[in-house]
Write a protein that holds these residues in place. Sequence first.
Motif, short mmCIF file in Angstrom:
data_model
loop_
_atom_site.label_atom_id
_atom_site.label_comp_id
_atom_site.label_asym_id
_atom_site.label_seq_id
_atom_site.Cartn_x
_atom_site.Cartn_y
_atom_site.Cartn_z
N LEU A 88 -7.10 45.61 6.04
CA LEU A 88 -6.67 45.87 7.55
C LEU A 88 -5.60 46.84 7.77
CD1 LEU A 88 -7.08 45.27 10.49
CD2 LEU A 88 -5.83 43.18 10.35
N VAL A 89 -5.84 48.00 8.61
CA VAL A 89 -4.69 48.84 9.27
C VAL A 89 -4.69 48.46 10.68
CG1 VAL A 89 -3.48 51.14 9.40
CG2 VAL A 89 -5.12 50.55 7.29
N ASN A 90 -3.57 47.69 10.93
CA ASN A 90 -3.43 47.12 12.35
C ASN A 90 -2.48 48.12 13.04
OD1 ASN A 90 -3.88 44.95 14.30
ND2 ASN A 90 -2.86 43.44 12.82
N ASN A 91 -3.11 49.24 13.61
CA ASN A 91 -2.51 50.61 14.09
C ASN A 91 -2.49 50.66 15.71
OD1 ASN A 91 -1.35 53.15 13.98
ND2 ASN A 91 -3.62 53.66 14.72
N ALA A 92 -3.51 50.11 16.12
CA ALA A 92 -3.53 50.27 17.53
C ALA A 92 -2.28 50.03 18.52
CB ALA A 92 -4.89 49.40 18.43
N GLY A 93 -1.87 50.64 19.31
CA GLY A 93 -0.88 50.44 20.20
C GLY A 93 -0.37 51.41 21.20
N ILE A 94 0.21 50.96 22.33
CA ILE A 94 0.41 51.88 23.32
C ILE A 94 2.08 51.80 23.70
CG2 ILE A 94 -1.70 51.75 24.51
CD1 ILE A 94 -0.56 49.85 26.48
N ALA A 95 2.57 52.88 23.99
CA ALA A 95 3.95 52.83 24.35
C ALA A 95 4.06 53.13 26.15
CB ALA A 95 4.62 54.14 23.91
N LEU A 96 5.28 52.65 26.46
CA LEU A 96 5.64 52.90 28.14
C LEU A 96 6.90 53.61 28.04
CD1 LEU A 96 5.17 49.14 29.06
CD2 LEU A 96 3.65 51.06 29.57
N HIS A 97 6.75 54.37 29.26
CA HIS A 97 7.97 55.27 29.54
C HIS A 97 8.79 54.58 30.53
CE1 HIS A 97 10.57 58.76 30.00
NE2 HIS A 97 9.93 59.04 31.24
#
Length: 264
Positions: A88-97
Amino acid sequence: MSDHPLTPTALITGASSGIGAVYAERLAARGHDLLLVARDRQRLEALASDLQARHGINVEVLPADLGLPVDLARVEQRLGRDGSIGVLVNNAGIALHGTLVETTPEQVDALVALNIVAVTRLASAAAAQFSATGRGTIINIASVVALAPEMFNAVYSASKAYVLSLTQTLQGELRDKGIEVQAVLPGVTRTEIFERSGLDVNQIDPQMVMEVGEMVDAALSGLDQNEQVTIPSLSDAADWQAYIKARDALGPNLSRSSPAARYK
């Protein structure tokens, strides 16, 4: 991972671009079949077709928005019941500015749902499934802001600190289960996450920005060397060991029956 007698299927989240897409390429080159998860079906299918043609592996796409409970449950169930999946490559993500006070509650909820809830649920499903088979690899993509939160904004930094803590806890819980658990802490990496959050990576000092291919190659090299925490830009591994040693020195005094004398 390369020591397994059979090469397991790798499930990669956030696989349509950036870090996830490069992991897909590198693991395909190592002979892994792939299950690619992301929101963009068209991009996933194009990547799957390319990787199948070039590497002769099987690639399945599973379009899903892991920030939505129904989609997360669908991927979680697939991971929990498919015994062919061993990575499992647990990669999904988002950033905030922007600062916390500039962030809307809806933005906070979306980040927490993807960066924390989805990562935890999929890591849990993988841990259970891999424990049953006695083998597996969980790769959680955190960030160096887990160690230096002042570098970025509050919610994103806190989410990546959570991912690091989750990973380190899992390493202890799964130590005797035949499962490798790695946290990867990239620095600034040239991916679309900056554009999507309203930031321009080209405004950052080029000496601080790593190309995504180099980042993933370093992370996989760290995995091959059995590193539990990989910081791709850290030149001296002794610096990390010194950090852990300093943290461990706090241990005997973290919980006692009375306050320290300096507070009396």
